[in-house]
Design an enzyme around this catalytic site. Sequence first.
Site, PDB file in Angstrom:
ATOM      1  N   ARG A  74      33.194  47.232  45.012  1.00  0.00           N
ATOM      2  CA  ARG A  74      32.231  46.106  45.030  1.00  0.00           C
ATOM      3  C   ARG A  74      31.404  46.127  46.308  1.00  0.00           C
ATOM      4  NH1 ARG A  74      35.438  40.850  44.054  1.00  0.00           N
ATOM      5  NH2 ARG A  74      33.404  39.866  44.232  1.00  0.00           N
ATOM      6  N   ASN A 106      30.159  32.632  46.500  1.00  0.00           N
ATOM      7  CA  ASN A 106      29.919  34.072  46.518  1.00  0.00           C
ATOM      8  C   ASN A 106      30.415  34.685  47.828  1.00  0.00           C
ATOM      9  OD1 ASN A 106      28.689  33.560  44.103  1.00  0.00           O
ATOM     10  ND2 ASN A 106      26.619  33.574  44.943  1.00  0.00           N
ATOM     11  N   HIS A 123      34.823  31.003  49.693  1.00  0.00           N
ATOM     12  CA  HIS A 123      35.791  32.000  49.212  1.00  0.00           C
ATOM     13  C   HIS A 123      35.856  33.220  50.115  1.00  0.00           C
ATOM     14  CE1 HIS A 123      35.392  30.287  44.875  1.00  0.00           C
ATOM     15  NE2 HIS A 123      36.220  29.574  45.616  1.00  0.00           N
ATOM     16  N   CYS A 131      43.894  40.733  59.271  1.00  0.00           N
ATOM     17  CA  CYS A 131      45.166  41.456  59.453  1.00  0.00           C
ATOM     18  C   CYS A 131      46.316  40.621  58.919  1.00  0.00           C
ATOM     19  CB  CYS A 131      45.381  41.766  60.942  1.00  0.00           C
ATOM     20  SG  CYS A 131      46.959  42.592  61.222  1.00  0.00           S
ATOM     21  N   CYS A 134      48.746  40.265  62.479  1.00  0.00           N
ATOM     22  CA  CYS A 134      48.389  39.407  63.633  1.00  0.00           C
ATOM     23  C   CYS A 134      47.393  38.325  63.259  1.00  0.00           C
ATOM     24  CB  CYS A 134      47.830  40.284  64.771  1.00  0.00           C
ATOM     25  SG  CYS A 134      46.226  41.027  64.422  1.00  0.00           S
ATOM     26  N   CYS A 150      44.879  47.398  61.025  1.00  0.00           N
ATOM     27  CA  CYS A 150      44.258  46.610  62.098  1.00  0.00           C
ATOM     28  C   CYS A 150      44.133  47.458  63.362  1.00  0.00           C
ATOM     29  CB  CYS A 150      45.178  45.410  62.356  1.00  0.00           C
ATOM     30  SG  CYS A 150      44.719  44.398  63.761  1.00  0.00           S
ATOM     31  N   CYS A 153      46.767  45.800  66.044  1.00  0.00           N
ATOM     32  CA  CYS A 153      48.246  45.838  65.981  1.00  0.00           C
ATOM     33  C   CYS A 153      48.755  46.816  64.923  1.00  0.00           C
ATOM     34  CB  CYS A 153      48.787  44.444  65.670  1.00  0.00           C
ATOM     35  SG  CYS A 153      48.525  43.957  63.953  1.00  0.00           S
ATOM     36  N   GLY A 190      24.026  28.633  39.200  1.00  0.00           N
ATOM     37  CA  GLY A 190      24.626  29.931  38.892  1.00  0.00           C
ATOM     38  C   GLY A 190      26.122  29.950  38.938  1.00  0.00           C
TER      39      GLY A 190
HETATM   40  C1  BV8 Z   1      43.247  26.574  45.134  1.00  0.00           C
HETATM   41  C2  BV8 Z   1      37.290  35.502  45.294  1.00  0.00           C
HETATM   42  C3  BV8 Z   1      45.001  25.162  45.779  1.00  0.00           C
HETATM   43  C4  BV8 Z   1      37.631  36.678  44.517  1.00  0.00           C
HETATM   44  C5  BV8 Z   1      37.418  33.676  43.792  1.00  0.00           C
HETATM   45  C6  BV8 Z   1      47.277  27.844  38.429  1.00  0.00           C
HETATM   46  C7  BV8 Z   1      47.860  28.552  39.485  1.00  0.00           C
HETATM   47  C8  BV8 Z   1      47.225  28.687  40.708  1.00  0.00           C
HETATM   48  C9  BV8 Z   1      45.992  28.106  40.922  1.00  0.00           C
HETATM   49  C10 BV8 Z   1      45.439  27.426  39.871  1.00  0.00           C
HETATM   50  C11 BV8 Z   1      46.057  27.264  38.641  1.00  0.00           C
HETATM   51  N1  BV8 Z   1      45.226  26.537  37.849  1.00  0.00           N
HETATM   52  C12 BV8 Z   1      44.101  26.227  38.538  1.00  0.00           C
HETATM   53  C13 BV8 Z   1      44.248  26.757  39.750  1.00  0.00           C
HETATM   54  C14 BV8 Z   1      43.312  26.681  40.795  1.00  0.00           C
HETATM   55  C15 BV8 Z   1      42.528  28.011  40.794  1.00  0.00           C
HETATM   56  C16 BV8 Z   1      41.567  27.982  39.645  1.00  0.00           C
HETATM   57  O1  BV8 Z   1      40.608  27.245  39.699  1.00  0.00           O
HETATM   58  N2  BV8 Z   1      41.816  28.807  38.620  1.00  0.00           N
HETATM   59  C17 BV8 Z   1      40.912  28.801  37.476  1.00  0.00           C
HETATM   60  C18 BV8 Z   1      40.816  30.212  36.909  1.00  0.00           C
HETATM   61  C19 BV8 Z   1      41.425  27.771  36.475  1.00  0.00           C
HETATM   62  N3  BV8 Z   1      41.844  27.985  42.048  1.00  0.00           N
HETATM   63  C20 BV8 Z   1      42.425  28.542  43.108  1.00  0.00           C
HETATM   64  O2  BV8 Z   1      43.455  29.177  43.089  1.00  0.00           O
HETATM   65  C21 BV8 Z   1      41.691  28.253  44.420  1.00  0.00           C
HETATM   66  N4  BV8 Z   1      42.665  27.748  45.352  1.00  0.00           N
HETATM   67  O3  BV8 Z   1      42.997  25.870  44.183  1.00  0.00           O
HETATM   68  O4  BV8 Z   1      44.190  26.267  46.088  1.00  0.00           O
HETATM   69  C22 BV8 Z   1      46.074  25.665  44.854  1.00  0.00           C
HETATM   70  C23 BV8 Z   1      46.857  26.725  45.270  1.00  0.00           C
HETATM   71  C24 BV8 Z   1      47.887  27.146  44.434  1.00  0.00           C
HETATM   72  C25 BV8 Z   1      48.119  26.493  43.203  1.00  0.00           C
HETATM   73  C26 BV8 Z   1      47.273  25.452  42.790  1.00  0.00           C
HETATM   74  C27 BV8 Z   1      46.230  25.049  43.628  1.00  0.00           C
HETATM   75  C28 BV8 Z   1      41.087  29.517  44.950  1.00  0.00           C
HETATM   76  C29 BV8 Z   1      39.973  29.943  44.016  1.00  0.00           C
HETATM   77  C30 BV8 Z   1      39.234  31.126  44.643  1.00  0.00           C
HETATM   78  C31 BV8 Z   1      39.391  32.320  43.737  1.00  0.00           C
HETATM   79  N5  BV8 Z   1      38.564  33.379  44.270  1.00  0.00           N
HETATM   80  N6  BV8 Z   1      36.683  34.612  44.355  1.00  0.00           N
HETATM   81  C32 BV8 Z   1      36.466  37.619  44.615  1.00  0.00           C
HETATM   82  O5  BV8 Z   1      35.288  37.170  44.578  1.00  0.00           O
HETATM   83  O6  BV8 Z   1      36.751  38.806  44.717  1.00  0.00           O
HETATM   84  S1  BV8 Z   1      36.806  32.805  42.471  1.00  0.00           S
HETATM   85  C33 BV8 Z   1      35.613  33.676  41.671  1.00  0.00           C
HETATM   86  O7  BV8 Z   1      35.142  32.792  40.651  1.00  0.00           O
HETATM   87  C34 BV8 Z   1      34.393  33.991  42.487  1.00  0.00           C
HETATM   88  O8  BV8 Z   1      34.479  33.668  43.854  1.00  0.00           O
HETATM   89  C35 BV8 Z   1      33.316  33.142  41.847  1.00  0.00           C
HETATM   90  O9  BV8 Z   1      32.429  32.635  42.741  1.00  0.00           O
HETATM   91  C36 BV8 Z   1      34.126  32.072  41.255  1.00  0.00           C
HETATM   92  C37 BV8 Z   1      33.453  31.232  40.219  1.00  0.00           C
HETATM   93  O10 BV8 Z   1      32.753  32.078  39.366  1.00  0.00           O
HETATM   94  P1  BV8 Z   1      31.164  31.841  39.283  1.00  0.00           P
HETATM   95  O11 BV8 Z   1      30.589  32.040  40.636  1.00  0.00           O
HETATM   96  O12 BV8 Z   1      30.916  30.540  38.626  1.00  0.00           O
HETATM   97  O13 BV8 Z   1      30.715  33.064  38.397  1.00  0.00           O
HETATM   98  P2  BV8 Z   1      30.824  33.172  36.809  1.00  0.00           P
HETATM   99  O14 BV8 Z   1      30.602  34.606  36.471  1.00  0.00           O
HETATM  100  O15 BV8 Z   1      32.050  32.473  36.329  1.00  0.00           O
HETATM  101  O16 BV8 Z   1      29.580  32.312  36.274  1.00  0.00           O
HETATM  102  C38 BV8 Z   1      28.255  32.727  36.541  1.00  0.00           C
HETATM  103  C39 BV8 Z   1      27.337  31.634  36.028  1.00  0.00           C
HETATM  104  O17 BV8 Z   1      25.995  31.960  36.363  1.00  0.00           O
HETATM  105  C40 BV8 Z   1      27.387  31.454  34.540  1.00  0.00           C
HETATM  106  O18 BV8 Z   1      27.435  30.060  34.251  1.00  0.00           O
HETATM  107  C41 BV8 Z   1      26.043  32.030  34.047  1.00  0.00           C
HETATM  108  O19 BV8 Z   1      25.546  31.319  32.926  1.00  0.00           O
HETATM  109  C42 BV8 Z   1      25.172  31.779  35.236  1.00  0.00           C
HETATM  110  N7  BV8 Z   1      24.065  32.736  35.426  1.00  0.00           N
HETATM  111  C43 BV8 Z   1      24.063  34.070  35.175  1.00  0.00           C
HETATM  112  N8  BV8 Z   1      22.872  34.593  35.573  1.00  0.00           N
HETATM  113  C44 BV8 Z   1      22.144  33.569  36.091  1.00  0.00           C
HETATM  114  C45 BV8 Z   1      22.897  32.384  35.996  1.00  0.00           C
HETATM  115  N9  BV8 Z   1      22.435  31.190  36.421  1.00  0.00           N
HETATM  116  C46 BV8 Z   1      21.206  31.175  36.965  1.00  0.00           C
HETATM  117  N10 BV8 Z   1      20.420  32.263  37.091  1.00  0.00           N
HETATM  118  C47 BV8 Z   1      20.857  33.472  36.666  1.00  0.00           C
HETATM  119  N11 BV8 Z   1      20.052  34.548  36.787  1.00  0.00           N
END
Ligand code: BV8
Length: 253
Positions: A74, A106, A123, A131, A134, A150, A153, A190
Amino acid sequence: MDISPEKSLDTAARIAAESKSLVILTGAGVSAESGIPTFRGENGLWKNYRPEELATPEAFRNHPALVWEWYNFRKNLISEKSPNPAHYAITELQHLLPDVSLITQNVDSLHNVAGTINLIEMHGNIFRARCTNCGKTMEYRRTEDNSPVCSFCYGALRPDIVWFGEMLDPVIVSKIESVLYHADTMIIAGTSGAVYPAAGYTDYLLRRNKTVIEINTEKSGREAEKYLMLTGKAGDIFPELSRKIKSIKEKEV
Ligand code: BV8
């Protein structure tokens, strides 16, 4: 708000021009026109990869080299891309309006490259590493190593990214809470609204009777008095919005 599409851009521009504190929340759709795949769209990343295998702490614990391979892939892809008109128009809004903060889901750094300030990368950032021993975080742009260590360390490095199941950085959370609390208007662009806590911000604003303007190529179907849907590409709508706001502001002088 039940407004005809052609009127909604004018209405959105008027609302944003009157805003004293605007927060913009972006997702992968804002980077789509830069050529970066979204997660859940037609050719989304999650179509070919399983998030639980690549974007969780367990995945990194079980097969770190595979996770680094995915992030290196990526990083190489993103390194060849540039901000699109949506990124630059968002930066313009920060010069046109008194107080504009940007919260992005993003990790591609394109808002940084487009000169956006008051930027909260909730995010993390794909060009940073942390690391596991550390805890130091550092800029890390290399992509040839699937098990980097790292330089301080020799502990194993991980991407400085928030994975599913991980808490967000508490400093980031408090910045987000403050920005959302003070905002009178939010533009959400988005994002599929599939991931928490970001997915909960719209309801938070609407519950407090603030205005939410959504920009997405797909209609959300949400109905609310203070919710306005602008259906279309971020790269088309944000520049048009900025142009309209600029002309409203020029008439005020
Ligand atoms: C948290 C890094 C507290 C990765 C990302 C069960 C167990 C554990 C956790 C959970 C659980 N149930 C729920 C949760 C919480 C979980 C969650 O929400 N899960 C979801 C799947 C239900 N969240 C978490 O774990 C978060 N932490 O809650 O901590 C906690 C802790 C433990 C247990 C409970 C709670 C951490 C979430 C962070 C995850 N990391 N990214 C990486 O990027 O490599 S999330 C990942 O999805 C990306 O970062 C991204 O940004 C994010 C959301 O996706 P979108 O950006 O919306 O992208 P997507 O493709 O989905 O949509 C694109 C949109 O754009 C579409 O609508 C499309 O129509 C539109 N579009 C397309 N082209 C255009 C456009 N619009 C305009 N113009 C265009 N041209």
